[in-house]
Design a protein around this motif. Structure first.
Motif, PDB file in Angstrom:
ATOM      1  N   LYS A  60      43.512 -44.921-123.646  1.00 27.09           N
ATOM      2  CA  LYS A  60      42.667 -45.618-122.680  1.00 27.09           C
ATOM      3  C   LYS A  60      41.367 -44.833-122.477  1.00 27.09           C
ATOM      4  O   LYS A  60      41.349 -43.606-122.580  1.00 27.09           O
ATOM      5  N   GLU A  61      40.276 -45.566-122.174  1.00 22.97           N
ATOM      6  CA  GLU A  61      39.006 -44.897-121.925  1.00 22.97           C
ATOM      7  C   GLU A  61      39.085 -44.079-120.636  1.00 22.97           C
ATOM      8  O   GLU A  61      39.650 -44.523-119.637  1.00 22.97           O
ATOM      9  N   VAL A  62      38.518 -42.862-120.694  1.00 25.11           N
ATOM     10  CA  VAL A  62      38.495 -41.965-119.540  1.00 25.11           C
ATOM     11  C   VAL A  62      37.082 -41.387-119.410  1.00 25.11           C
ATOM     12  O   VAL A  62      36.303 -41.390-120.371  1.00 25.11           O
ATOM     13  N   PRO A  63      36.704 -40.883-118.246  1.00 25.10           N
ATOM     14  CA  PRO A  63      35.374 -40.290-118.078  1.00 25.10           C
ATOM     15  C   PRO A  63      35.213 -39.048-118.953  1.00 25.10           C
ATOM     16  O   PRO A  63      36.184 -38.344-119.258  1.00 25.10           O
ATOM     17  N   ALA A  64      33.973 -38.780-119.361  1.00 21.76           N
ATOM     18  CA  ALA A  64      33.676 -37.576-120.144  1.00 21.76           C
ATOM     19  C   ALA A  64      34.057 -36.338-119.340  1.00 21.76           C
ATOM     20  O   ALA A  64      33.819 -36.256-118.138  1.00 21.76           O
ATOM     21  N   GLY A  65      34.691 -35.380-120.014  1.00 23.70           N
ATOM     22  CA  GLY A  65      35.138 -34.165-119.347  1.00 23.70           C
ATOM     23  C   GLY A  65      36.604 -34.177-118.987  1.00 23.70           C
ATOM     24  O   GLY A  65      37.135 -33.167-118.505  1.00 23.70           O
ATOM     25  N   THR A  66      37.289 -35.288-119.235  1.00 23.37           N
ATOM     26  CA  THR A  66      38.720 -35.382-118.933  1.00 23.37           C
ATOM     27  C   THR A  66      39.529 -34.565-119.933  1.00 23.37           C
ATOM     28  O   THR A  66      39.316 -34.667-121.149  1.00 23.37           O
ATOM     29  N   ALA A  96      40.469 -34.336-101.238  1.00 24.32           N
ATOM     30  CA  ALA A  96      40.489 -35.621-100.525  1.00 24.32           C
ATOM     31  C   ALA A  96      39.621 -36.670-101.202  1.00 24.32           C
ATOM     32  O   ALA A  96      39.852 -37.878-101.046  1.00 24.32           O
ATOM     33  N   THR A  97      38.619 -36.218-101.954  1.00 28.36           N
ATOM     34  CA  THR A  97      37.692 -37.159-102.602  1.00 28.36           C
ATOM     35  C   THR A  97      37.993 -37.357-104.084  1.00 28.36           C
ATOM     36  O   THR A  97      37.191 -37.943-104.800  1.00 28.36           O
ATOM     37  N   THR A  98      39.151 -36.864-104.523  1.00 25.44           N
ATOM     38  CA  THR A  98      39.472 -36.887-105.962  1.00 25.44           C
ATOM     39  C   THR A  98      40.502 -37.965-106.279  1.00 25.44           C
ATOM     40  O   THR A  98      41.505 -38.111-105.583  1.00 25.44           O
ATOM     41  N   ARG A  99      40.238 -38.703-107.341  1.00 28.33           N
ATOM     42  CA  ARG A  99      41.189 -39.701-107.858  1.00 28.33           C
ATOM     43  C   ARG A  99      41.779 -39.160-109.162  1.00 28.33           C
ATOM     44  O   ARG A  99      41.061 -38.851-110.097  1.00 28.33           O
ATOM     45  N   ARG A 100      43.101 -39.047-109.215  1.00 28.04           N
ATOM     46  CA  ARG A 100      43.772 -38.483-110.395  1.00 28.04           C
ATOM     47  C   ARG A 100      43.580 -39.376-111.612  1.00 28.04           C
ATOM     48  O   ARG A 100      43.717 -40.590-111.546  1.00 28.04           O
ATOM     49  N   ILE A 101      43.289 -38.739-112.745  1.00 29.40           N
ATOM     50  CA  ILE A 101      43.166 -39.453-114.023  1.00 29.40           C
ATOM     51  C   ILE A 101      44.415 -39.226-114.871  1.00 29.40           C
ATOM     52  O   ILE A 101      45.034 -40.171-115.357  1.00 29.40           O
ATOM     53  N   CYS A 102      44.785 -37.954-115.047  1.00 30.54           N
ATOM     54  CA  CYS A 102      45.954 -37.624-115.859  1.00 30.54           C
ATOM     55  C   CYS A 102      46.362 -36.173-115.621  1.00 30.54           C
ATOM     56  O   CYS A 102      45.616 -35.393-115.026  1.00 30.54           O
ATOM     57  N   GLY A 103      47.521 -35.819-116.129  1.00 31.40           N
ATOM     58  CA  GLY A 103      47.966 -34.432-116.147  1.00 31.40           C
ATOM     59  C   GLY A 103      48.465 -33.894-114.824  1.00 31.40           C
ATOM     60  O   GLY A 103      48.299 -34.508-113.771  1.00 31.40           O
ATOM     61  N   LYS A 104      49.088 -32.709-114.920  1.00 33.16           N
ATOM     62  CA  LYS A 104      49.573 -31.981-113.749  1.00 33.16           C
ATOM     63  C   LYS A 104      49.011 -30.559-113.795  1.00 33.16           C
ATOM     64  O   LYS A 104      48.749 -30.027-114.870  1.00 33.16           O
ATOM     65  N   ALA A 111      46.240 -33.152-121.741  1.00 35.45           N
ATOM     66  CA  ALA A 111      46.512 -34.437-121.093  1.00 35.45           C
ATOM     67  C   ALA A 111      47.769 -34.388-120.234  1.00 35.45           C
ATOM     68  O   ALA A 111      47.877 -35.114-119.235  1.00 35.45           O
ATOM     69  N   HIS A 112      48.731 -33.526-120.600  1.00 35.31           N
ATOM     70  CA  HIS A 112      49.993 -33.447-119.856  1.00 35.31           C
ATOM     71  C   HIS A 112      50.019 -32.313-118.829  1.00 35.31           C
ATOM     72  O   HIS A 112      50.585 -32.480-117.746  1.00 35.31           O
ATOM     73  N   MET A 113      49.420 -31.169-119.165  1.00 37.67           N
ATOM     74  CA  MET A 113      49.631 -29.957-118.372  1.00 37.67           C
ATOM     75  C   MET A 113      48.392 -29.448-117.651  1.00 37.67           C
ATOM     76  O   MET A 113      48.435 -28.389-117.027  1.00 37.67           O
ATOM     77  N   GLN A 114      47.270 -30.143-117.763  1.00 39.19           N
ATOM     78  CA  GLN A 114      46.077 -29.820-116.992  1.00 39.19           C
ATOM     79  C   GLN A 114      45.724 -30.999-116.097  1.00 39.19           C
ATOM     80  O   GLN A 114      45.686 -32.145-116.564  1.00 39.19           O
ATOM     81  N   TYR A 115      45.458 -30.724-114.850  1.00 38.77           N
ATOM     82  CA  TYR A 115      45.088 -31.798-113.939  1.00 38.77           C
ATOM     83  C   TYR A 115      43.645 -32.221-114.181  1.00 38.77           C
ATOM     84  O   TYR A 115      42.744 -31.388-114.304  1.00 38.77           O
ATOM     85  N   SER A 116      43.419 -33.514-114.276  1.00 38.68           N
ATOM     86  CA  SER A 116      42.075 -34.076-114.362  1.00 38.68           C
ATOM     87  C   SER A 116      41.934 -35.165-113.304  1.00 38.68           C
ATOM     88  O   SER A 116      42.773 -36.066-113.216  1.00 38.68           O
ATOM     89  N   GLY A 117      40.899 -35.061-112.511  1.00 35.93           N
ATOM     90  CA  GLY A 117      40.633 -36.068-111.495  1.00 35.93           C
ATOM     91  C   GLY A 117      39.139 -36.298-111.356  1.00 35.93           C
ATOM     92  O   GLY A 117      38.340 -35.399-111.623  1.00 35.93           O
ATOM     93  N   PHE A 118      38.778 -37.498-110.951  1.00 34.93           N
ATOM     94  CA  PHE A 118      37.363 -37.820-110.771  1.00 34.93           C
ATOM     95  C   PHE A 118      36.998 -37.651-109.301  1.00 34.93           C
ATOM     96  O   PHE A 118      37.567 -38.312-108.425  1.00 34.93           O
ATOM     97  N   ASP A 119      36.057 -36.735-109.049  1.00 38.07           N
ATOM     98  CA  ASP A 119      35.613 -36.454-107.689  1.00 38.07           C
ATOM     99  C   ASP A 119      34.410 -37.338-107.378  1.00 38.07           C
ATOM    100  O   ASP A 119      33.322 -37.134-107.923  1.00 38.07           O
TER     101      ASP A 119
END
Length: 337
Positions: free
Chosen positions: A208-214, A297-305, A277-285
């Motif tokens: 799936k498409e994700v933001p650059a830097g994910t 509080a301003t971050t939406r999770r994209i993938c990973g933990k 993608a699995h073991m690093q948290y990525s979220g869009f702030d």
């Protein structure tokens, strides 16, 4: 007049510093040579290392590390770590040294390239990509350990990759090239992809498409760059083999090391993306409009933990490639007639 005198004094101090460094490295190389002579005479089976090899192994990494420190490619802790890595790899095998240089020089230049565009996408972007000791060891720790094992196995010096004659040493050579090619492939993909790619990255696990830097996002441009990064490391190793190994014509063909480097770079980049993608948290702030690696509080999770950071992912990727890929190459390596 005062300004001219100050510049003259500055040049004088620089010249004297260079002379002192040269004298110290000469003294160290002679000291290590004497020690190697004593050890070789005591054990009998060991060959003493040339004083010129000691000098090259100390002086060249020192000069290159000082230059990297001045250009802010490394901080002080990174410079000390790079000096150790450079010394061990140069002492072990000049092909190891050239492969390390191919990775470090190209990666440093690419890190600076396209900084304005990277700054807009990366919340943790650092000008010049200044690396510390943790980053140096995560990329150079595995090659350093392999170089030490190589010296224990065959001693310092250059040998052809030939599983029939030097099985263990050949395995170590391919493992080392694979680890450096993996690091180069990942770095090239991370630095070239965001600048040149015209399409959005796709998450390697779901496509799936994700933001650059994910973390875990890949592009076609990035994958090609990773292949070229690994290929550069393999070419550096191969060319040095041609220049330094005298009996190369009696061994197995060496050109596959270039292909091997390219495959290691591509595979290493994909493994790195999969782990990220699995073991690093990525979220869009939303507050800064960028992808971040921490929750808020301003971050939406994209993938990973939030299990591993980027340095740990790089280390695990290089370990996996170094351990697994030589076994595949062994069965496919062409034999001499």
């Amino acid at each position: 007049m005062e300004c001219d005198r100050h510049l003259l004094m500055k040049e004088y101090v620089k010249m004297m510093t260079d002379m002192i460094v040269l004298c110290v490295t000469l003294a160290l190389s002679l000291f290590f040579w004497v020690v190697s002579l004593v050890i070789s005479s005591y054990y009998g089976s060991l060959q003493p290392v040339s004083p010129w090899r000691w000098l090259f192994s100390i002086l060249i990494p020192l000069v290159l590390t000082a230059r990297a420190l001045k250009r802010r490619s490394l901080d002080r802790t990174g410079a000390l770590a790079a000096l150790l890595v450079g010394f061990v790899l140069t002492m072990a095998n000049l092909s190891f040294f050239s492969s390390l240089m191919a990775f470090f020089i190209t990666s440093s230049k690419l890190t600076r390239w396209g900084g304005a565009k990277k700054r807009k996408m990366d919340a943790e972007y650092k000008e010049g990509g200044q690396r510390n000791w943790v980053q140096v060891f995560c990329n150079g720790g595995v090659p350093t350990e392999l170089a030490l094992l190589y010296m224990i196995e065959v001693g310092p010096g250059e040998i052809p990759v030939d599983f029939g004659k030097q099985y263990s040493a050949s395995w170590m050579c391919l493992s080392l090239v694979g680890a450096l090619a993996c690091s180069a492939g990942d770095t090239w993909a991370a630095e070239v992809g965001p600048v040149l790619s015209q399409s959005q990255p796709r998450l390697i696990t779901t496509w799936k498409e994700v933001p650059a830097g994910t973390n875990g996002g890949v592009t076609l441009v990035g994958l090609i760059a990773s292949l070229l990064g690994g290929l550069t490391v393999g070419v550096a190793f191969f060319v040095t083999q041609l220049l330094t190994v005298s009996d190369l014509h009696m061994a197995n063909p060496q050109w596959p090391i270039m292909v091997y480097g390219g495959v290691a770079g591509l595979l290493g980049s994909m493994v790195d993306s999969f782990l990220g993608a699995h073991m690093q948290y990525s979220g869009f702030d939303a507050s800064i409009g960028k992808v971040v690696s921490h929750e808020s509080a301003t971050t939406r999770r994209i993938c990973g933990k939030a299990i591993l950071d980027n340095n740990a992912v790089n280390l695990f990727s290089s370990v996996l490639v170094a351990l697994l890929l030589p076994g595949l190459a062994w069965g496919l390596w062409p034999q001499s007639e």
